[in-house]
Design a protein around this motif. Structure first.
Motif, PDB file in Angstrom:
ATOM      1  N   ARG A   1       0.850  -1.195   0.000  1.00 22.31           N
ATOM      2  CA  ARG A   1       0.000   0.000   0.000  1.00 22.31           C
ATOM      3  C   ARG A   1       0.883   1.243   0.000  1.00 22.31           C
ATOM      4  N   GLU A   2       0.319   2.335  -0.474  1.00 20.37           N
ATOM      5  CA  GLU A   2       1.050   3.597  -0.523  1.00 20.37           C
ATOM      6  C   GLU A   2       1.445   4.015   0.888  1.00 20.37           C
ATOM      7  N   GLY A   3       2.680   4.475   1.018  1.00 18.75           N
ATOM      8  CA  GLY A   3       3.213   4.823   2.331  1.00 18.75           C
ATOM      9  C   GLY A   3       4.080   3.735   2.911  1.00 18.75           C
ATOM     10  N   SER A   4       3.909   2.505   2.417  1.00 20.07           N
ATOM     11  CA  SER A   4       4.762   1.385   2.830  1.00 20.07           C
ATOM     12  C   SER A   4       5.563   0.868   1.640  1.00 20.07           C
ATOM     13  N   TRP A   5       4.875   0.637   0.529  1.00 20.62           N
ATOM     14  CA  TRP A   5       5.495   0.146  -0.698  1.00 20.62           C
ATOM     15  C   TRP A   5       5.832   1.333  -1.604  1.00 20.62           C
ATOM     16  N   ALA A   6       7.061   1.396  -2.086  1.00 18.20           N
ATOM     17  CA  ALA A   6       7.489   2.494  -2.953  1.00 18.20           C
ATOM     18  C   ALA A   6       7.323   2.091  -4.416  1.00 18.20           C
ATOM     19  N   SER A   7       6.309   2.607  -5.058  1.00 15.49           N
ATOM     20  CA  SER A   7       6.097   2.348  -6.483  1.00 15.49           C
ATOM     21  C   SER A   7       7.206   3.015  -7.291  1.00 15.49           C
TER      22      SER A   7
ATOM     23  N   VAL B   1      10.780  -5.958 -11.899  1.00 20.76           N
ATOM     24  CA  VAL B   1      11.852  -6.599 -11.123  1.00 20.76           C
ATOM     25  C   VAL B   1      12.557  -5.556 -10.260  1.00 20.76           C
ATOM     26  N   LEU B   2      12.854  -4.397 -10.839  1.00 21.65           N
ATOM     27  CA  LEU B   2      13.553  -3.345 -10.103  1.00 21.65           C
ATOM     28  C   LEU B   2      12.697  -2.839  -8.936  1.00 21.65           C
ATOM     29  N   GLU B   3      11.409  -2.677  -9.154  1.00 23.81           N
ATOM     30  CA  GLU B   3      10.527  -2.213  -8.073  1.00 23.81           C
ATOM     31  C   GLU B   3      10.506  -3.222  -6.928  1.00 23.81           C
ATOM     32  N   VAL B   4      10.410  -4.509  -7.255  1.00 23.66           N
ATOM     33  CA  VAL B   4      10.421  -5.531  -6.210  1.00 23.66           C
ATOM     34  C   VAL B   4      11.749  -5.490  -5.454  1.00 23.66           C
ATOM     35  N   TYR B   5      12.843  -5.330  -6.173  1.00 24.50           N
ATOM     36  CA  TYR B   5      14.151  -5.267  -5.503  1.00 24.50           C
ATOM     37  C   TYR B   5      14.208  -4.106  -4.520  1.00 24.50           C
ATOM     38  N   LEU B   6      13.826  -2.911  -4.967  1.00 29.56           N
ATOM     39  CA  LEU B   6      13.911  -1.723  -4.108  1.00 29.56           C
ATOM     40  C   LEU B   6      13.082  -1.878  -2.840  1.00 29.56           C
TER      41      LEU B   6
ATOM     42  N   HIS C   1      13.656   5.964   8.018  1.00 24.51           N
ATOM     43  CA  HIS C   1      14.526   5.697   9.167  1.00 24.51           C
ATOM     44  C   HIS C   1      15.737   6.628   9.190  1.00 24.51           C
ATOM     45  N   TYR C   2      16.426   6.735   8.065  1.00 22.06           N
ATOM     46  CA  TYR C   2      17.680   7.496   8.047  1.00 22.06           C
ATOM     47  C   TYR C   2      17.478   8.997   7.818  1.00 22.06           C
ATOM     48  N   PHE C   3      16.429   9.364   7.071  1.00 16.80           N
ATOM     49  CA  PHE C   3      16.292  10.767   6.677  1.00 16.80           C
ATOM     50  C   PHE C   3      14.945  11.392   7.054  1.00 16.80           C
ATOM     51  N   ALA C   4      14.089  10.623   7.728  1.00 15.12           N
ATOM     52  CA  ALA C   4      12.801  11.128   8.199  1.00 15.12           C
ATOM     53  C   ALA C   4      11.974  11.741   7.075  1.00 15.12           C
ATOM     54  N   LYS C   5      11.941  11.056   5.936  1.00 10.14           N
ATOM     55  CA  LYS C   5      11.156  11.535   4.802  1.00 10.14           C
ATOM     56  C   LYS C   5      10.724  10.336   3.963  1.00 10.14           C
ATOM     57  N   PRO C   6       9.701  10.486   3.131  1.00 15.69           N
ATOM     58  CA  PRO C   6       9.312   9.387   2.234  1.00 15.69           C
ATOM     59  C   PRO C   6      10.339   9.185   1.135  1.00 15.69           C
ATOM     60  N   ALA C   7      10.365   7.988   0.573  1.00 13.62           N
ATOM     61  CA  ALA C   7      11.344   7.679  -0.481  1.00 13.62           C
ATOM     62  C   ALA C   7      11.178   8.604  -1.682  1.00 13.62           C
ATOM     63  N   GLY C   8       9.952   9.065  -1.934  1.00 17.11           N
ATOM     64  CA  GLY C   8       9.708   9.949  -3.058  1.00 17.11           C
ATOM     65  C   GLY C   8      10.355  11.312  -2.923  1.00 17.11           C
ATOM     66  N   ALA C   9      10.870  11.633  -1.727  1.00 18.95           N
ATOM     67  CA  ALA C   9      11.503  12.934  -1.496  1.00 18.95           C
ATOM     68  C   ALA C   9      13.023  12.828  -1.354  1.00 18.95           C
ATOM     69  N   LEU C  10      13.583  11.646  -1.594  1.00 23.58           N
ATOM     70  CA  LEU C  10      15.038  11.465  -1.442  1.00 23.58           C
ATOM     71  C   LEU C  10      15.815  12.326  -2.443  1.00 23.58           C
ATOM     72  N   THR C  11      16.876  12.953  -1.971  1.00 19.09           N
ATOM     73  CA  THR C  11      17.767  13.712  -2.838  1.00 19.09           C
ATOM     74  C   THR C  11      18.809  12.778  -3.449  1.00 19.09           C
ATOM     75  N   GLN C  12      19.578  13.293  -4.390  1.00 22.51           N
ATOM     76  CA  GLN C  12      20.648  12.499  -4.991  1.00 22.51           C
ATOM     77  C   GLN C  12      21.664  12.053  -3.935  1.00 22.51           C
ATOM     78  N   ALA C  13      22.045  12.969  -3.054  1.00 23.96           N
ATOM     79  CA  ALA C  13      23.029  12.642  -2.017  1.00 23.96           C
ATOM     80  C   ALA C  13      22.500  11.564  -1.079  1.00 23.96           C
ATOM     81  N   GLU C  14      21.232  11.628  -0.732  1.00 24.96           N
ATOM     82  CA  GLU C  14      20.638  10.626   0.153  1.00 24.96           C
ATOM     83  C   GLU C  14      20.533   9.273  -0.545  1.00 24.96           C
ATOM     84  N   ALA C  15      20.226   9.290  -1.827  1.00 23.46           N
ATOM     85  CA  ALA C  15      20.185   8.038  -2.592  1.00 23.46           C
ATOM     86  C   ALA C  15      21.558   7.389  -2.633  1.00 23.46           C
ATOM     87  N   LEU C  16      22.595   8.196  -2.782  1.00 27.26           N
ATOM     88  CA  LEU C  16      23.967   7.676  -2.772  1.00 27.26           C
ATOM     89  C   LEU C  16      24.287   7.030  -1.424  1.00 27.26           C
ATOM     90  N   ALA C  17      23.902   7.693  -0.339  1.00 27.66           N
ATOM     91  CA  ALA C  17      24.184   7.159   0.999  1.00 27.66           C
ATOM     92  C   ALA C  17      23.495   5.823   1.215  1.00 27.66           C
TER      93      ALA C  17
END
Length: 283
Positions: A112-118, A207-212, A230-246
């Motif tokens: 569901r939205e909020g748990s699974w990242a489409s 396949v990529l969505e299931v992996y993520l 957990h790490y950035f206190a934000k939803p995955a849809g708001a991740l920056t490039q630097a946070e994605a790298l981390a």
């Protein structure tokens, strides 16, 4: 019948040689029936048709830092597998996941939205960064990256130990959904067939969505949505490039490197991995 051909030399400076292996495509049902009973129980009663074989080459050169070359090609003719005991693949309808296998003890997020990242709701740089870290040939191979395996084998050979992995995103999904951490020939055969099935039945984007959403990013952190919160206190849809790298650099060993991310201090190996990811992104 498997045909082996090769030659070798063991001079004082190191080993050189070449080994080729070839198996003509044979009935996959007959191949299953020839296996020791209980080796692959989930194939018992399966509907199988078609043929499968392989060609492989490993070349060793003392003058090179490791393996000079390795190649593998799966030879299949109209291969079909169905009714696998205990195996149900992820199901997508109209681009949305509606069913996911859940191994005992798994902590996969709810669908569901909020748990699974489409995938379509994630910033493009999140998926690109993970692929640059884990499988930069994902959209060009068919589940097995033989160049990646060759690089990993070369590193292992040079180090005299298993120091690098060569699993693709699809192989990792097969492990996450269906397999234990056991190291055996049976498990590797299962991984190979499941990888083939995933590539055949799902799109690359699925396949990529299931992996993520099933990859571990920490001791008890499963999925990129949980990791972002957990790490950035934000939803995955708001991740920056630097946070994605981390997040991407913790994937090879999520417990160990997740703890480093918690402390905001990566060791030299993670800094080197960061440089590797950035180089892949800039290609």
């Amino acid at each position: 019948m498997i045909v082996l051909k090769g030659f070798g030399d063991l001079p004082g400076a190191g080993a050189t040689g070449e080994l080729s292996m070839h198996m003509e495509p044979v009935s996959v049902a007959a191949l299953r029936d020839s296996m020791p009973k209980g080796m692959m129980p989930w194939l018992d009663g399966a509907t199988m048709s078609g043929k499968v074989g392989f060609e492989a080459l490993v070349r060793l050169d003392a003058a090179s830092p490791g393996l000079a070359a390795s190649q593998f090609e799966l030879l299949e003719e109209n291969l079909r597998l169905a009714n696998l005991a205990g195996i149900s693949l992820p199901v997508f309808e109209e681009g949305q996941i509606v069913s996911l296998p859940r191994p005992q003890g798994s902590r996969f997020p709810a669908l569901r939205e909020g748990s699974w990242a489409s995938l379509r709701r994630l910033p493009r740089h999140v998926a690109r960064t993970v692929l640059a870290a884990e499988d930069d040939g994902f959209f060009t191979h068919r589940g097995f990256d033989w160049r990646g395996i060759q690089r990993a084998m070369a590193k292992d050979y040079a180090a005299g130990a298993f120091v690098a992995g060569g699993s693709t995103i699809t192989q990792q999904v097969a492990k996450n959904l269906f397999l234990s951490s056991e190291r055996s020939l049976s498990r590797k055969l299962q991984e190979t067939l499941l990888t083939y099935l995933l590539e055949k039945e799902l799109t690359k984007e699925q396949v990529l969505e299931v992996y993520l959403n099933t990859a571990r990013f920490g001791r008890e952190i499963v999925g990129i949505e949980a990791a972002a919160r957990h790490y950035f206190a934000k939803p995955a849809g708001a991740l920056t490039q630097a946070e994605a790298l981390a997040l991407a650099v913790v994937l090879p060993s999520p417990v160990r490197f997740g703890e480093q991310l918690e402390r905001h201090r990566f060791d030299a190996s993670r800094l080197e991995k960061l440089e590797h990811i950035v180089a892949n992104l800039e290609r």
